[in-house]
Design a protein around this motif. Sequence first.
Motif, PDB file in Angstrom:
ATOM      1  N   ASP A  68      64.825 -45.459  18.052  1.00 50.05           N
ATOM      2  CA  ASP A  68      63.680 -45.682  17.175  1.00 50.05           C
ATOM      3  C   ASP A  68      62.674 -44.547  17.321  1.00 50.05           C
ATOM      4  OD1 ASP A  68      64.858 -48.015  16.302  1.00 50.05           O
ATOM      5  OD2 ASP A  68      63.574 -49.330  17.502  1.00 50.05           O
ATOM      6  N   SER A  69      62.491 -44.073  18.530  1.00 48.76           N
ATOM      7  CA  SER A  69      61.611 -42.932  18.769  1.00 48.76           C
ATOM      8  C   SER A  69      62.108 -41.709  17.994  1.00 48.76           C
ATOM      9  CB  SER A  69      61.543 -42.640  20.267  1.00 48.76           C
ATOM     10  OG  SER A  69      60.658 -41.595  20.523  1.00 48.76           O
ATOM     11  N   LYS A  70      63.411 -41.549  17.945  1.00 54.84           N
ATOM     12  CA  LYS A  70      64.009 -40.420  17.215  1.00 54.84           C
ATOM     13  C   LYS A  70      63.669 -40.478  15.736  1.00 54.84           C
ATOM     14  CE  LYS A  70      68.535 -38.610  15.864  1.00 54.84           C
ATOM     15  NZ  LYS A  70      69.985 -38.810  15.976  1.00 54.84           N
ATOM     16  N   ILE A  71      63.790 -41.648  15.102  1.00 53.61           N
ATOM     17  CA  ILE A  71      63.502 -41.691  13.666  1.00 53.61           C
ATOM     18  C   ILE A  71      62.004 -41.536  13.391  1.00 53.61           C
ATOM     19  CG2 ILE A  71      65.642 -42.832  12.945  1.00 53.61           C
ATOM     20  CD1 ILE A  71      64.075 -45.448  12.636  1.00 53.61           C
ATOM     21  N   ILE A  72      61.156 -41.958  14.324  1.00 54.58           N
ATOM     22  CA  ILE A  72      59.718 -41.699  14.167  1.00 54.58           C
ATOM     23  C   ILE A  72      59.459 -40.199  14.221  1.00 54.58           C
ATOM     24  CG2 ILE A  72      57.448 -41.932  15.258  1.00 54.58           C
ATOM     25  CD1 ILE A  72      58.310 -44.811  16.045  1.00 54.58           C
ATOM     26  N   GLY A  83      55.969 -39.422   5.741  1.00 56.49           N
ATOM     27  CA  GLY A  83      57.330 -39.025   6.076  1.00 56.49           C
ATOM     28  C   GLY A  83      58.063 -40.280   6.501  1.00 56.49           C
ATOM     29  N   ALA A  84      59.362 -40.322   6.288  1.00 56.02           N
ATOM     30  CA  ALA A  84      60.133 -41.509   6.648  1.00 56.02           C
ATOM     31  C   ALA A  84      61.528 -41.113   7.093  1.00 56.02           C
ATOM     32  CB  ALA A  84      60.221 -42.473   5.466  1.00 56.02           C
ATOM     33  N   ALA A  85      62.128 -42.004   7.854  1.00 58.80           N
ATOM     34  CA  ALA A  85      63.522 -41.839   8.260  1.00 58.80           C
ATOM     35  C   ALA A  85      64.131 -43.220   8.407  1.00 58.80           C
ATOM     36  CB  ALA A  85      63.626 -41.075   9.579  1.00 58.80           C
ATOM     37  N   VAL A  86      65.400 -43.310   8.070  1.00 53.51           N
ATOM     38  CA  VAL A  86      66.143 -44.560   8.254  1.00 53.51           C
ATOM     39  C   VAL A  86      67.417 -44.248   9.018  1.00 53.51           C
ATOM     40  CG1 VAL A  86      65.201 -45.663   6.175  1.00 53.51           C
ATOM     41  CG2 VAL A  86      67.349 -44.399   6.019  1.00 53.51           C
ATOM     42  N   ARG A  87      67.917 -45.257   9.732  1.00 56.14           N
ATOM     43  CA  ARG A  87      69.182 -45.140  10.477  1.00 56.14           C
ATOM     44  C   ARG A  87      70.143 -46.172   9.905  1.00 56.14           C
ATOM     45  NH1 ARG A  87      67.196 -46.014  15.185  1.00 56.14           N
ATOM     46  NH2 ARG A  87      67.770 -48.185  15.368  1.00 56.14           N
ATOM     47  N   ASP A  88      71.327 -45.707   9.485  1.00 52.79           N
ATOM     48  CA  ASP A  88      72.282 -46.639   8.890  1.00 52.79           C
ATOM     49  C   ASP A  88      73.148 -47.305   9.949  1.00 52.79           C
ATOM     50  OD1 ASP A  88      74.459 -44.955   9.513  1.00 52.79           O
ATOM     51  OD2 ASP A  88      74.787 -44.323   7.445  1.00 52.79           O
ATOM     52  N   VAL A 138      58.290 -45.119   9.090  1.00 52.48           N
ATOM     53  CA  VAL A 138      57.420 -44.378   8.187  1.00 52.48           C
ATOM     54  C   VAL A 138      56.216 -43.895   8.992  1.00 52.48           C
ATOM     55  CG1 VAL A 138      56.207 -46.442   7.336  1.00 52.48           C
ATOM     56  CG2 VAL A 138      56.257 -44.370   5.944  1.00 52.48           C
ATOM     57  N   VAL A 139      55.836 -42.656   8.769  1.00 58.50           N
ATOM     58  CA  VAL A 139      54.646 -42.075   9.387  1.00 58.50           C
ATOM     59  C   VAL A 139      53.612 -41.922   8.289  1.00 58.50           C
ATOM     60  CG1 VAL A 139      53.688 -40.044  10.520  1.00 58.50           C
ATOM     61  CG2 VAL A 139      55.916 -40.931  11.221  1.00 58.50           C
ATOM     62  N   PRO A 198      64.048 -53.868  11.157  1.00 62.22           N
ATOM     63  CA  PRO A 198      62.697 -53.483  11.561  1.00 62.22           C
ATOM     64  C   PRO A 198      62.191 -52.268  10.797  1.00 62.22           C
ATOM     65  CG  PRO A 198      64.275 -52.852  13.250  1.00 62.22           C
ATOM     66  CD  PRO A 198      65.035 -53.615  12.203  1.00 62.22           C
ATOM     67  N   VAL A 199      60.922 -52.353  10.376  1.00 56.02           N
ATOM     68  CA  VAL A 199      60.224 -51.244   9.746  1.00 56.02           C
ATOM     69  C   VAL A 199      59.132 -50.819  10.720  1.00 56.02           C
ATOM     70  CG1 VAL A 199      58.867 -50.465   7.769  1.00 56.02           C
ATOM     71  CG2 VAL A 199      60.713 -52.148   7.440  1.00 56.02           C
ATOM     72  N   LEU A 200      59.296 -49.635  11.291  1.00 51.29           N
ATOM     73  CA  LEU A 200      58.335 -49.103  12.252  1.00 51.29           C
ATOM     74  C   LEU A 200      57.301 -48.281  11.513  1.00 51.29           C
ATOM     75  CD1 LEU A 200      61.406 -49.002  13.563  1.00 51.29           C
ATOM     76  CD2 LEU A 200      60.111 -48.245  15.525  1.00 51.29           C
ATOM     77  N   LEU A 201      56.035 -48.523  11.776  1.00 48.38           N
ATOM     78  CA  LEU A 201      54.946 -47.773  11.180  1.00 48.38           C
ATOM     79  C   LEU A 201      54.255 -46.995  12.281  1.00 48.38           C
ATOM     80  CD1 LEU A 201      53.027 -47.077   8.797  1.00 48.38           C
ATOM     81  CD2 LEU A 201      51.703 -49.103   9.466  1.00 48.38           C
ATOM     82  N   ALA A 202      54.194 -45.679  12.113  1.00 46.02           N
ATOM     83  CA  ALA A 202      53.536 -44.823  13.098  1.00 46.02           C
ATOM     84  C   ALA A 202      52.446 -44.011  12.423  1.00 46.02           C
ATOM     85  CB  ALA A 202      54.547 -43.894  13.758  1.00 46.02           C
ATOM     86  N   GLY A 203      51.444 -43.657  13.193  1.00 48.71           N
ATOM     87  CA  GLY A 203      50.381 -42.805  12.691  1.00 48.71           C
ATOM     88  C   GLY A 203      50.835 -41.355  12.649  1.00 48.71           C
ATOM     89  N   PRO A 204      50.028 -40.483  12.065  1.00 43.72           N
ATOM     90  CA  PRO A 204      50.386 -39.076  11.966  1.00 43.72           C
ATOM     91  C   PRO A 204      50.672 -38.403  13.316  1.00 43.72           C
ATOM     92  CG  PRO A 204      48.584 -39.562  10.486  1.00 43.72           C
ATOM     93  CD  PRO A 204      48.805 -40.790  11.331  1.00 43.72           C
ATOM     94  N   ASP A 205      50.119 -38.937  14.391  1.00 40.33           N
ATOM     95  CA  ASP A 205      50.379 -38.376  15.726  1.00 40.33           C
ATOM     96  C   ASP A 205      51.670 -38.913  16.341  1.00 40.33           C
ATOM     97  OD1 ASP A 205      49.676 -40.985  16.357  1.00 40.33           O
ATOM     98  OD2 ASP A 205      48.125 -40.423  17.805  1.00 40.33           O
TER      99      ASP A 205
END
Length: 118
Positions: free
Chosen positions: A11-15, A30-35, A76-77, A100-107
């Motif tokens: 999950d850290s990787k896709i963030i 920016g966003a990333a998904v893992r299939d 998604v960042v 799960p949809v992970l939401l991260a800030g720009p940092d």
Amino acid sequence: MTDSTGIDPEDSKIITLARSARARNAVPEGAAVRDETGRTYVAGTVELDSLKLSALQTAVAMAVASGARSLEAAAVVSTAETPAEADRAAVRDLGGPDTPVLLAGPDGTLKSTTPAGR
């Protein structure tokens, strides 16, 4: 398994990938998904006169176009406080309501993890 921040390394990787897409393309998100096979798809916001997609919608579309059958996770960042319903719907359509949809800030700091929902 989780790292010292409590985030699964995958999950850290896709963030990180989502954050990089946002910075590299100078877009709002920016966003990333893992299939289901572990492949990742990375995208930024698309804003054309004829086509507007959020970064997460674009990443999901890329996964579908590449033959993904399901999603394990999405990130998604953004400066947003919550993932947009349209983003969660796109993730839900491919991954199901528990994805799960992970939401991260720009940092890159994780703000929340939300199931794609029903």
